[in-house]
Design a protein around this motif. Structure first.
Motif, PDB file in Angstrom:
ATOM      1  N   SER A 185      -3.041  58.194  -9.683  1.00  0.00           N
ATOM      2  CA  SER A 185      -2.121  58.919 -10.570  1.00  0.00           C
ATOM      3  C   SER A 185      -1.814  57.993 -11.752  1.00  0.00           C
ATOM      4  O   SER A 185      -1.837  56.772 -11.629  1.00  0.00           O
ATOM      5  CB  SER A 185      -0.826  59.223  -9.833  1.00  0.00           C
ATOM      6  OG  SER A 185      -0.139  58.017  -9.586  1.00  0.00           O
ATOM      7  N   ASP A 192       3.503  63.462 -11.211  1.00  0.00           N
ATOM      8  CA  ASP A 192       2.370  62.518 -11.167  1.00  0.00           C
ATOM      9  C   ASP A 192       1.074  63.250 -11.448  1.00  0.00           C
ATOM     10  O   ASP A 192       0.865  64.347 -10.931  1.00  0.00           O
ATOM     11  CB  ASP A 192       2.291  61.849  -9.780  1.00  0.00           C
ATOM     12  CG  ASP A 192       3.317  60.741  -9.692  1.00  0.00           C
ATOM     13  OD1 ASP A 192       4.408  60.999  -9.207  1.00  0.00           O
ATOM     14  OD2 ASP A 192       3.024  59.635 -10.204  1.00  0.00           O
ATOM     15  N   ARG A 193       0.218  62.619 -12.233  1.00  0.00           N
ATOM     16  CA  ARG A 193      -1.023  63.287 -12.635  1.00  0.00           C
ATOM     17  C   ARG A 193      -2.224  62.555 -12.040  1.00  0.00           C
ATOM     18  O   ARG A 193      -2.505  61.423 -12.438  1.00  0.00           O
ATOM     19  CB  ARG A 193      -1.116  63.325 -14.165  1.00  0.00           C
ATOM     20  CG  ARG A 193      -0.049  64.223 -14.798  1.00  0.00           C
ATOM     21  CD  ARG A 193      -0.132  64.215 -16.323  1.00  0.00           C
ATOM     22  NE  ARG A 193       0.857  65.120 -16.919  1.00  0.00           N
ATOM     23  CZ  ARG A 193       0.636  66.421 -17.151  1.00  0.00           C
ATOM     24  NH1 ARG A 193      -0.544  66.963 -16.797  1.00  0.00           N
ATOM     25  NH2 ARG A 193       1.552  67.198 -17.693  1.00  0.00           N
ATOM     26  N   PHE A 194      -2.950  63.183 -11.141  1.00  0.00           N
ATOM     27  CA  PHE A 194      -4.130  62.600 -10.490  1.00  0.00           C
ATOM     28  C   PHE A 194      -5.441  63.120 -11.083  1.00  0.00           C
ATOM     29  O   PHE A 194      -6.520  62.682 -10.701  1.00  0.00           O
ATOM     30  CB  PHE A 194      -4.136  62.939  -8.992  1.00  0.00           C
ATOM     31  CG  PHE A 194      -3.408  61.968  -8.120  1.00  0.00           C
ATOM     32  CD1 PHE A 194      -2.056  62.124  -7.861  1.00  0.00           C
ATOM     33  CD2 PHE A 194      -4.061  60.883  -7.560  1.00  0.00           C
ATOM     34  CE1 PHE A 194      -1.370  61.225  -7.049  1.00  0.00           C
ATOM     35  CE2 PHE A 194      -3.390  59.979  -6.747  1.00  0.00           C
ATOM     36  CZ  PHE A 194      -2.043  60.147  -6.488  1.00  0.00           C
ATOM     37  N   THR A 222      -0.817  51.856  -9.554  1.00  0.00           N
ATOM     38  CA  THR A 222      -1.049  53.165 -10.166  1.00  0.00           C
ATOM     39  C   THR A 222       0.298  53.747 -10.622  1.00  0.00           C
ATOM     40  O   THR A 222       1.351  53.139 -10.409  1.00  0.00           O
ATOM     41  CB  THR A 222      -1.641  54.143  -9.130  1.00  0.00           C
ATOM     42  OG1 THR A 222      -0.616  54.449  -8.162  1.00  0.00           O
ATOM     43  CG2 THR A 222      -2.845  53.541  -8.435  1.00  0.00           C
ATOM     44  N   ASP A 246      -4.979  67.796 -12.784  1.00  0.00           N
ATOM     45  CA  ASP A 246      -3.587  67.474 -12.451  1.00  0.00           C
ATOM     46  C   ASP A 246      -3.052  68.629 -11.589  1.00  0.00           C
ATOM     47  O   ASP A 246      -3.430  69.787 -11.800  1.00  0.00           O
ATOM     48  CB  ASP A 246      -2.736  67.376 -13.717  1.00  0.00           C
ATOM     49  CG  ASP A 246      -3.146  66.210 -14.603  1.00  0.00           C
ATOM     50  OD1 ASP A 246      -2.937  66.301 -15.820  1.00  0.00           O
ATOM     51  OD2 ASP A 246      -3.703  65.226 -14.068  1.00  0.00           O
ATOM     52  N   GLU A 269       1.838  67.493  -6.710  1.00  0.00           N
ATOM     53  CA  GLU A 269       1.700  66.332  -5.839  1.00  0.00           C
ATOM     54  C   GLU A 269       2.808  66.319  -4.802  1.00  0.00           C
ATOM     55  O   GLU A 269       3.593  65.379  -4.684  1.00  0.00           O
ATOM     56  CB  GLU A 269       1.697  65.049  -6.665  1.00  0.00           C
ATOM     57  CG  GLU A 269       1.573  63.752  -5.890  1.00  0.00           C
ATOM     58  CD  GLU A 269       0.436  63.741  -4.887  1.00  0.00           C
ATOM     59  OE1 GLU A 269      -0.605  64.359  -5.142  1.00  0.00           O
ATOM     60  OE2 GLU A 269       0.604  63.106  -3.828  1.00  0.00           O
ATOM     61  N   ARG A 320      -7.557  54.640 -15.285  1.00  0.00           N
ATOM     62  CA  ARG A 320      -8.184  55.427 -14.230  1.00  0.00           C
ATOM     63  C   ARG A 320      -9.694  55.135 -14.180  1.00  0.00           C
ATOM     64  O   ARG A 320     -10.263  54.987 -13.093  1.00  0.00           O
ATOM     65  CB  ARG A 320      -7.954  56.928 -14.456  1.00  0.00           C
ATOM     66  CG  ARG A 320      -8.566  57.802 -13.385  1.00  0.00           C
ATOM     67  CD  ARG A 320      -8.217  59.275 -13.538  1.00  0.00           C
ATOM     68  NE  ARG A 320      -6.830  59.557 -13.154  1.00  0.00           N
ATOM     69  CZ  ARG A 320      -5.857  59.825 -14.013  1.00  0.00           C
ATOM     70  NH1 ARG A 320      -6.094  59.856 -15.309  1.00  0.00           N
ATOM     71  NH2 ARG A 320      -4.632  60.075 -13.582  1.00  0.00           N
TER      72      ARG A 320
END
Ligand code: GCO
Length: 449
Positions: free
Chosen positions: A360, A417-419, A326, A407, A410, A376
């Motif tokens: 992420s 980081d973009r989840f 990831t 997002d 984090e 994703r």
């Protein structure tokens, strides 16, 4: 994929990671407010002062949840927004924010699932020793009672703690998380005892004030070992590893915390490892801690592979060159989902809710204005297929909360980081649903037909 019609499809966030309004309307400081403000603790000094500005954009965000079509939304309550000093005087405006959020969710037919503690501990209480203070279970009980009384007419689902193994390990051992105070093992063990008592007291308060409540906690499956080849030998080896720990990873292990929260005792290995350092848990305390729960959460992102080398020696975490990762470099290991839930359920026989799963990615807004995140979608599809396999093989999984709705902050990685399945443009707080948002929306629609 054939999940039951009443399977709870959801998504999750947490207060410090999305709300902002760090001192708005009387909110007190949390240990994360203080820790992030120190500078040098988070990526480029990022803080949750504004985050996704959810405190002011709550209605817009809930409308987006309505468009997504989730049946439930897991969010956490900021303790110092309710009790600015952690205890004593109540901040009515803070409580009203959460009451309004619950009402907005119910308008869209979305069931609220509340996490009482997702790491934003009141700084004033930390200054009095925090979880080391013998009064800490009662501080938490008083907070839980207040939330249960205020929201319990509409909120029936509660998680007491999010990932006790992470906030203790990173907050008080590795010190990469708030408050960043290094404690020796005997103090960490004393802290674990108080956290377990706090969990028990919170369950008591919720059960007392919300008669039809359903309560659990949300551990991470920090050491989800999974067999690369599903032979009996490797399956047993993975299960042995999953249900035990070494001196190095005792506080990070799900085995230590599940034994503590679900049985009210320190894991059998603890005596070997710690001997006289181990705090006593009386029989009465054991009963308080291990009151029966309705479900157990599980935050599952990755796991450690278990295989044999050419000489038949166990290899841990050895993956083929170029194995998928990831954005944060976590290996993509869908089989960890299957084996973690199956091992947990066969060990504790408690229904499981996946309280976090997602990845992420280095998402960007494309020239066409969309945010295309096929990686994703592939990740989610693979993990959900393994979750379905576990259900088919008899594991009682009742829900799945995708991490994360948007997002967000984090922790030590800040906003780097973009989840989210919703992209947040932090320059202007615009929300842009990613392709994965529409994929998940359509999956939910298909499953509930
Ligand atoms: C955790 C926390 C979340 C994280 C997410 C991504 O599991 O660490 O519950 O707050 O943001 O898991 O790391």
């Amino acid at each position: 994929m054939n999940f039951k019609k009443d399977f709870v499809w959801g998504t999750a966030t947490s207060s410090y990671q999305i709300e902002g309004g760090a001192q708005e309307d009387g909110k007190g400081l949390s240990i994360w407010d203080v820790f992030a403000r120190e500078g040098g603790r988070t990526f480029e000094g990022h803080t949750g002062e504004v985050a996704c500005d959810h405190y002011h954009r709550m209605k817009e965000d809930v409308a987006l949840l309505g468009e997504l079509g989730v049946k439930a939304y897991r969010f956490s309550i900021s303790w110092p927004r309710i009790f600015p000093k952690g205890f004593g005087s109540l901040n009515e405006k803070g409580l009203k924010f959460y009451s309004d959020l619950v009402d907005e969710l119910l308008k869209y037919g979305i069931t609220p699932y509340v996490t009482l503690y997702h790491w934003d501990y009141p700084n004033d209480l930390e200054m009095q020793g925090g979880w080391l203070n013998p009064a800490s279970p009662e501080w938490f009980a008083s907070y839980a009672e207040t939330v249960a009384k205020a929201l319990g007419d509409r909120v029936k689902h509660f998680f007491t703690f999010n990932e006790p193994q992470i906030f203790t390990w990173l907050g008080y051992d590795k010190c990469t998380h708030a408050p960043g105070i290094k404690y020796p093992a005997e103090r960490l063990l004393l802290m674990c005892r108080h956290i377990a008592l706090a969990h028990g007291r919170a369950v008591q308060e919720i059960r007392e004030w919300v008669t039809d409540s359903r309560v659990g906690y949300a551990p991470t499956c920090g050491n989800a070992y999974w067999p690369v080849d599903e032979t009996d030998e490797l399956i047993n080896a993975a299960r042995r590893l999953q249900n035990s720990f070494g001196i190095e990873d005792w506080i990070h292990s799900s085995a230590f915390w599940n034994e503590l929260f679900l049985k009210g005792t320190f894991h059998e290995q603890s005596k070997e490892l710690f001997g006289p350092l181990l705090p006593v848990i009386t029989e009465e305390e054991q009963k308080l801690i291990s009151q029966p729960l309705d479900f157990c959460g599980m935050n599952l992102y990755q796991g450690t592979s278990v295989s044999f080398d050419s000489q038949g020696k166990l290899l841990l975490g050895k993956l083929p060159v170029g194995h998928g990762k990831t954005g944060m470099g976590w290996p993509i290991t869908p089989k960890a989902m299957y084996w973690a839930v199956r091992n947990f359920y066969e060990t504790y026989r408690l229904p499981v809710i996946i309280t976090e799963n997602g990845m992420s990615a280095l998402d960007v807004v494309s020239l066409d204005g969309g945010v295309h995140d096929p990686g994703r979608i592939d990740y989610l599809h693979r993990y959900l297929k393994e979750l379905e396999r576990a259900i088919i093989d008899g594991v009682d999984v009742t829900g799945y909360f995708l991490w994360s709705f948007m997002d967000n902050f984090e922790w030590e990685k800040g906003y780097d980081d973009r989840f989210g399945i919703v992209f947040v443009d932090y320059k202007n707080q615009t929300r842009i649903p990613k392709d994965s948002f529409y994929w998940y929306r359509d999956l939910i629609k298909e499953k509930i037909q």
